[in-house]
Structures are given as structure tokens and as C-alpha cells.
Design a protein around this motif. Structure first.
Motif, PDB file in Angstrom:
ATOM      1  N   ILE A 124     -38.739  82.302 -16.423  1.00 27.97           N
ATOM      2  CA  ILE A 124     -38.809  81.035 -17.168  1.00 27.97           C
ATOM      3  C   ILE A 124     -39.926  80.169 -16.605  1.00 27.97           C
ATOM      4  N   LEU A 125     -40.005  80.089 -15.275  1.00 23.86           N
ATOM      5  CA  LEU A 125     -41.058  79.297 -14.648  1.00 23.86           C
ATOM      6  C   LEU A 125     -42.432  79.871 -14.967  1.00 23.86           C
ATOM      7  N   ALA A 126     -42.556  81.190 -14.949  1.00 26.52           N
ATOM      8  CA  ALA A 126     -43.838  81.814 -15.259  1.00 26.52           C
ATOM      9  C   ALA A 126     -44.264  81.516 -16.700  1.00 26.52           C
ATOM     10  N   ARG A 127     -43.316  81.483 -17.605  1.00 28.18           N
ATOM     11  CA  ARG A 127     -43.616  81.231 -19.023  1.00 28.18           C
ATOM     12  C   ARG A 127     -43.948  79.770 -19.285  1.00 28.18           C
ATOM     13  N   THR A 128     -43.229  78.851 -18.656  1.00 28.89           N
ATOM     14  CA  THR A 128     -43.395  77.435 -18.967  1.00 28.89           C
ATOM     15  C   THR A 128     -44.406  76.720 -18.068  1.00 28.89           C
ATOM     16  N   ASN A 129     -44.658  77.246 -16.868  1.00 32.02           N
ATOM     17  CA  ASN A 129     -45.708  76.782 -15.970  1.00 32.02           C
ATOM     18  C   ASN A 129     -45.577  75.332 -15.507  1.00 32.02           C
ATOM     19  N   PRO A 130     -44.392  74.897 -15.073  1.00 32.52           N
ATOM     20  CA  PRO A 130     -44.319  73.570 -14.458  1.00 32.52           C
ATOM     21  C   PRO A 130     -44.987  73.587 -13.093  1.00 32.52           C
ATOM     22  N   ARG A 131     -45.309  72.404 -12.587  1.00 32.35           N
ATOM     23  CA  ARG A 131     -45.852  72.298 -11.232  1.00 32.35           C
ATOM     24  C   ARG A 131     -44.688  72.343 -10.242  1.00 32.35           C
ATOM     25  N   ILE A 132     -44.887  73.017  -9.130  1.00 35.00           N
ATOM     26  CA  ILE A 132     -43.844  73.192  -8.117  1.00 35.00           C
ATOM     27  C   ILE A 132     -44.256  72.444  -6.854  1.00 35.00           C
ATOM     28  N   ILE A 133     -43.364  71.579  -6.350  1.00 34.66           N
ATOM     29  CA  ILE A 133     -43.654  70.823  -5.129  1.00 34.66           C
ATOM     30  C   ILE A 133     -42.706  71.287  -4.027  1.00 34.66           C
ATOM     31  N   HIS A 134     -43.274  71.914  -3.049  1.00 33.76           N
ATOM     32  CA  HIS A 134     -42.561  72.522  -1.921  1.00 33.76           C
ATOM     33  C   HIS A 134     -42.588  71.553  -0.749  1.00 33.76           C
ATOM     34  N   CYS A 135     -41.422  71.220  -0.204  1.00 31.78           N
ATOM     35  CA  CYS A 135     -41.328  70.289   0.932  1.00 31.78           C
ATOM     36  C   CYS A 135     -40.697  71.017   2.115  1.00 31.78           C
ATOM     37  N   PRO A 136     -41.472  71.847   2.815  1.00 30.11           N
ATOM     38  CA  PRO A 136     -40.879  72.694   3.859  1.00 30.11           C
ATOM     39  C   PRO A 136     -40.291  71.917   5.026  1.00 30.11           C
ATOM     40  N   GLY A 137     -40.919  70.805   5.419  1.00 31.55           N
ATOM     41  CA  GLY A 137     -40.415  70.052   6.563  1.00 31.55           C
ATOM     42  C   GLY A 137     -39.061  69.435   6.317  1.00 31.55           C
ATOM     43  N   ALA A 138     -38.882  68.832   5.135  1.00 29.41           N
ATOM     44  CA  ALA A 138     -37.610  68.194   4.804  1.00 29.41           C
ATOM     45  C   ALA A 138     -36.485  69.210   4.747  1.00 29.41           C
ATOM     46  N   SER A 139     -36.787  70.381   4.204  1.00 27.61           N
ATOM     47  CA  SER A 139     -35.775  71.424   4.127  1.00 27.61           C
ATOM     48  C   SER A 139     -35.454  71.995   5.500  1.00 27.61           C
ATOM     49  N   ALA A 140     -36.481  72.265   6.290  1.00 33.47           N
ATOM     50  CA  ALA A 140     -36.269  72.896   7.591  1.00 33.47           C
ATOM     51  C   ALA A 140     -35.462  71.999   8.520  1.00 33.47           C
ATOM     52  N   LYS A 141     -35.656  70.690   8.421  1.00 31.90           N
ATOM     53  CA  LYS A 141     -34.951  69.770   9.314  1.00 31.90           C
ATOM     54  C   LYS A 141     -33.441  69.827   9.094  1.00 31.90           C
ATOM     55  N   TYR A 142     -33.025  70.088   7.846  1.00 28.34           N
ATOM     56  CA  TYR A 142     -31.594  70.096   7.538  1.00 28.34           C
ATOM     57  C   TYR A 142     -31.077  71.472   7.125  1.00 28.34           C
ATOM     58  N   GLY A 143     -31.888  72.494   7.290  1.00 26.51           N
ATOM     59  CA  GLY A 143     -31.439  73.852   7.025  1.00 26.51           C
ATOM     60  C   GLY A 143     -31.080  74.105   5.578  1.00 26.51           C
ATOM     61  N   LEU A 144     -31.896  73.591   4.643  1.00 22.93           N
ATOM     62  CA  LEU A 144     -31.581  73.729   3.223  1.00 22.93           C
ATOM     63  C   LEU A 144     -32.025  75.062   2.629  1.00 22.93           C
ATOM     64  N   GLY A 145     -32.972  75.750   3.275  1.00 21.50           N
ATOM     65  CA  GLY A 145     -33.306  77.102   2.837  1.00 21.50           C
ATOM     66  C   GLY A 145     -34.638  77.287   2.162  1.00 21.50           C
ATOM     67  N   ALA A 146     -35.503  76.276   2.141  1.00 20.47           N
ATOM     68  CA  ALA A 146     -36.765  76.396   1.403  1.00 20.47           C
ATOM     69  C   ALA A 146     -37.651  77.516   1.935  1.00 20.47           C
ATOM     70  N   LEU A 147     -37.649  77.725   3.239  1.00 24.07           N
ATOM     71  CA  LEU A 147     -38.564  78.702   3.815  1.00 24.07           C
ATOM     72  C   LEU A 147     -38.143  80.145   3.567  1.00 24.07           C
ATOM     73  N   SER A 148     -36.965  80.319   2.990  1.00 24.90           N
ATOM     74  CA  SER A 148     -36.585  81.658   2.532  1.00 24.90           C
ATOM     75  C   SER A 148     -36.513  81.684   0.996  1.00 24.90           C
ATOM     76  N   GLY A 149     -37.075  80.658   0.350  1.00 24.16           N
ATOM     77  CA  GLY A 149     -37.041  80.548  -1.100  1.00 24.16           C
ATOM     78  C   GLY A 149     -38.121  81.390  -1.767  1.00 24.16           C
ATOM     79  N   TYR A 150     -38.230  81.222  -3.083  1.00 23.98           N
ATOM     80  CA  TYR A 150     -39.108  82.070  -3.900  1.00 23.98           C
ATOM     81  C   TYR A 150     -40.515  81.491  -4.063  1.00 23.98           C
ATOM     82  N   PHE A 151     -40.963  80.647  -3.164  1.00 23.92           N
ATOM     83  CA  PHE A 151     -42.277  80.026  -3.322  1.00 23.92           C
ATOM     84  C   PHE A 151     -43.433  81.033  -3.281  1.00 23.92           C
ATOM     85  N   PRO A 152     -43.400  82.046  -2.411  1.00 21.51           N
ATOM     86  CA  PRO A 152     -44.470  83.057  -2.486  1.00 21.51           C
ATOM     87  C   PRO A 152     -44.500  83.765  -3.831  1.00 21.51           C
ATOM     88  N   GLU A 153     -43.323  84.079  -4.364  1.00 18.25           N
ATOM     89  CA  GLU A 153     -43.271  84.742  -5.670  1.00 18.25           C
ATOM     90  C   GLU A 153     -43.785  83.818  -6.768  1.00 18.25           C
TER      91      GLU A 153
END
Length: 462
Positions: free
Chosen positions: A276-305
């Protein structure tokens, strides 16, 4: 006969990272600036053959586009450092954010924005985006338009807030009225570089009607809609229970996903949502520091994909007490190394990848890629110049490597916005930090008193 063109300023002897489509790097390079825009860029000899004017010698330092912090909550910066490391996310809402939004004043917001924009400028950020957190937008916009960097922000609103933040809740129609009024009252201009766009809290806090209405306003006024989405696992579960589908699937069904929508965090996007993201092409804003500080999981998310699919993944620092630092170089570093650590694979994002994320991709997230994010003729002269007399910049073999992995914002010497120095020689040009330091500290103390908030220290203070 002298037939050279007149430049307002010429930067000479720079090691220029253009981030242009060809990703050129220019050694012994120069940039001619006319009326706040880049008029010429190239080798010293070529630019100086065509232009004359006042010169600033970069002394071989790295020169690159101003960094774009695509997401933060700058209006809360006066309270940075208040949250104990032992707080859970729920405790942040209950014990910190709730009393904060109930007690924050217009002057608090003014000083928060001033403090945040000072920090951003000193670390090389020339443009920022904010979904909005303000309760006193006059104070916010006044404070944000002193230092001279650019940005988008707005009121903090939603029509379905949790009880802890209910003071920021309004009816759907009132929310839309607030969004439109701020667009009319605070458009971003050359004289007002920080203006309003369409920002929503998102997550569980906004109804489908509000999301669709806000998107219509963004299209009407030609700005991005920025909104938090898929931040927590519990949020995904809420969407499935409430709407029968995951967040991205709901947004797709509402017709609000396109290049004019910037999705913030997107930590818990599901694998079957990636097409869906590939088809619609929204902009993605990745906030690794905020996630890492509270263990939310961004650094194991699908951002590379997401990046591999061609989505413009950008970076944001988020807020004080989430990542605390507004140094975008830290976010670039975390994006470069964090995904490798979590996936036990290297490389994933390279140093060059994350520099693109922190510049031109950030400009795309904020809808200003025609204005800034790269150093090209016709674009705004939003430029960062690094010093060379820092041990972290030496040896000067690979300048990009040193920026991302060693020097970070420490080597920033000067910053220009629209061709004007907002930082020069490591100092803010429009504000005296020595004069402001006691004011920031005292205003923070007063706000803590109104909130009845007591700092929780692990170690005893005697």
C-alpha cells in the motif's frame, strides 16, 4: 571592462556536498548567492570568473545543504530533561504531558521555540517540521521566528484524545476551523520563515472525518499533512478493534495517502501494508532516537524495505524528553548503525543514505524539495559550513564518514538561511545565549512550579 555579475556573497574554498541528483562533491568549490538563492555553484575558478562580491572563506571545510528535521515538538523544549529514565510511556502521558499542556503559557511556548530553534541552528538544521503541540500559537510563532531558521508547526489538536490530554481535544469541526485559521493567520513567508501547515496528533486521537477534512485543507492550501501513525503496538490493536483494519489500511481506504501526506514514526507498519505504501507513496518520517529511548521498536522496523521500494524516508528528532537532542547528526548516526545492529546485517543504510535522509528526503517530507534540501542553482541558500580544526574531522580522507560517524554537529561553524548567516563562527547571530541562559532556566523553574512537578533524580543532590 568588468562584465562579472554581482553576488551578495560568495562562499569560496569549500568541500561541497551538493546532494543534487548526481550527488556531486566539489573540492575547492564556491557558491555565489544572489537575493538569498544559489546563483552559481562549482569550482572556485569557474564561479569567480562569472561572479564578484563579498567572499567568505570556508577554508576547505565541508559545505552541505541545511539539514531538515522533519518531525519534532519544539514548543515543549523548555522542559527537556524532566522525565526520569524510569518512566514508561503511560507515565509520561499521566505524570508529565498532562500537567504540561494544562499549565504551559504563551511565554513558555515563546521561549521553548526560541531555545529549540537556537539549538537546531547551531547543529546545522535550517528547516523543521512539527505535527503541532501548541496551545498558544501566537507565543509559539513569535518565539519561532527570531533565530531565522525555517519551519512548519501548529496547534496541538485532536477530536478523540485520551483523558490525560483531553484539554487538547475539540470537536471535529472546531479542529478543522483551528487548522484553517492558523493557515490563514500564519502562512510561511520570507519574513516569517516559521509558519503553519496541517499537522494532526493522529494515532487514536483523530477520527476518520477529521483526517479526511484535514487532508482536504492540506490540498487546498498546498501544504503537507503531517500525522503520527503506527507508533505503538496497542495503537494498531485499537485500529483493528475500532475500524476492522490496521492504521495504514484505514488511511488508504480514506484516500489520504499520497506524496502530500507525511507519516510520522510508522514503527509498527505491517508487512502486508508495505505494498500500500509503495503504491500510494506517502513521505515517511523515521525518528530513531525517540523510539530507541523508550524501546518502541523503530530500529527493527521496515524502514530499509520502505527505502528500497522507493519511498522517501526522512528523519526527525521528535521532542525534548523523547530523544532530547535536536542534533540531526545523531539521528543520522542512529539510522546508520541501529538497523544493522537490530538485523545483525551490514550494510543497510550507508553514511551516504542517511545524509540524503537528513537533507533532500526531509525536504520532500515537508513539501519543500523545490526550495531546499540540496545545493542547486535556483534553490534557497540554506547552507551549513563546517570547521576544519576539530580532531573529529581529521584525517580528512572521507568527509561524509567523518560527518556521520564522528564530528556530528560539533564541527558546525556557520549556517546560512536564505543567504543570511544565522550562525557565524559557532555563535547565533540574532540572539545572545549568555543573556538568555538565566531566562530559560528561570522560566522552566516557574513552569515546573505551576505544574507542581518535581524532578525525580536517581542520585541524591546535596
Amino acid at each position: 571592462m568588468n562584465d562579472k555579475k554581482k553576488a551578495d556573497l560568495i562562499l569560496i574554498n569549500g568541500y561541497i556536498l551538493t546532494i543534487d541528483p548526481s550527488r556531486r562533491m566539489i573540492e575547492n568549490g564556491a557558491i555565489a548567492i544572489v537575493d538569498g538563492k544559489i546563483a552559481a555553484i562549482g569550482k572556485n575558478a569557474d564561479v569567480l570568473k562569472e561572479y564578484e562580491g563579498d567572499q567568505h572563506d570556508c577554508q576547505g571545510g565541508v559545505v552541505h545543504p541545511g539539514l531538515i528535521d522533519a518531525h519534532e515538538h519544539a514548543v515543549w523544549h523548555l522542559v527537556r530533561g524532566w522525565v526520569a529514565d524510569t518512566f514508561s510511556v503511560r507515565e509520561i502521558w499521566e505524570n508529565y504531558e498532562d500537567p504540561l499542556v494544562r499549565n504551559i503559557s504563551s511565554n513558555d511556548e515563546h521561549l521553548s521555540m526560541l531555545l529549540a530553534t537556537m539549538e537546531m541552528a547551531l547543529n546545522g538544521t535550517t528547516f523543521f517540521g512539527d505535527t503541532g503541540s501548541s496551545r498558544h500559537i501566537d507565543g509559539m510563532f513569535n518565539g519561532g521566528n527570531i533565530v531565522g531558521i525555517k519551519g512548519y508547526t501548529g496547534a496541538g489538536i485532536g477530536d478523540n484524545y485520551i483523558p490525560e490530554l483531553a484539554i487538547m481535544q475539540f470537536s471535529t469541526n472546531t479542529c478543522l476551523d483551528i487548522l484553517e485559521k492558523q493557515m490563514l493567520d500564519y502562512p510561511r513567508t520570507r519574513k516569517r520563515p516559521v509558519g503553519a501547515h496541517v499537522g494532526l496528533a493522529g494515532m487514536e486521537h483523530c477520527s476518520p472525518d477529521l483526517i479526511v477534512g484535514a487532508k482536504d485543507l492540506a490540498r487546498k492550501y498546498g501544504v503537507q499533512m503531517q500525522i503520527h501513525l503506527a507508533v505503538y503496538e496497542e495503537e494498531v490493536q485499537y485500529f483493528v478493534k475500532e475500524y476492522g483494519m490496521t492504521p495504514i489500511k484505514l488511511f488508504d481506504s480514506l484516500g489520504v495517502l499520497d506524496e502530500g501526506t507525511a507519516l510520522v514514526h510508522v514503527i509498527h507498519a505491517q508487512e502486508d501494508e508495505l505494498p500500500i505504501l509503495a503504491r500510494t507513496n506517502p513521505r515517511i518520517i523515521h525518528c530513531p532516537g525517540a523510539s530507541a529511548k523508550y524501546g518502541l521498536g523503530a530500529l527493527s522496523g521496515y524502514f530499509p524495505e520502505m527505502s528500497e521500494m522507493g519511498l522517501a524516508v526522512s528523519l526527525g528528532t521528535d521532542a525534548g524528553n523523547w530523544s532530547d537532542s535536536l542534533d540531526m547528526f545523531l539521528q543520522m548516526y542512529l539510522a546508520a548503525v541501529g538497523h544493522r545492529e537490530c538485523k545483525r546485517k551490514a550494510p543497510i543504510f550507508t553514511r551516504e543514505d542517511v545524509l540524503v535522509m537528513g537533507t533532500i528526503n526531509g525536504a520532500k517530507a515537508l513539501g519543500v524539495e523545490d526550495e531546499c534540501g540540496s545545493l542547486e542553482v535556483g534553490k534557497a541558500a540554506d547552507i551549513v559550513i563546517h570547521g576544519i580544526l576539530r580532531p573529529e574531522t581529521l584525517p580528512a580522507y572521507d568527509r561524509v564518514n567523518n560527518l556521520i560517524y564522528s564530528s556530528h554537529g560539533k564541527s558546525v561553524d556557520s549556517v546560512l538561511v536564505d543567504g543570511e548567516f544565522v550562525v557565524k563562527g559557532g555563535r547565533i547571530t540574532r540572539v545572545n545565549i549568555e543573556e538568555m541562559e538565566p531566562i530559560f532556566n528561570e522560566q522552566s523553574r516557574l513552569l515546573a512550579g505551576r505544574m507542581n512537578y518535581k524532578l525525580q533524580r536517581t542520585w541524591p543532590l546535596i
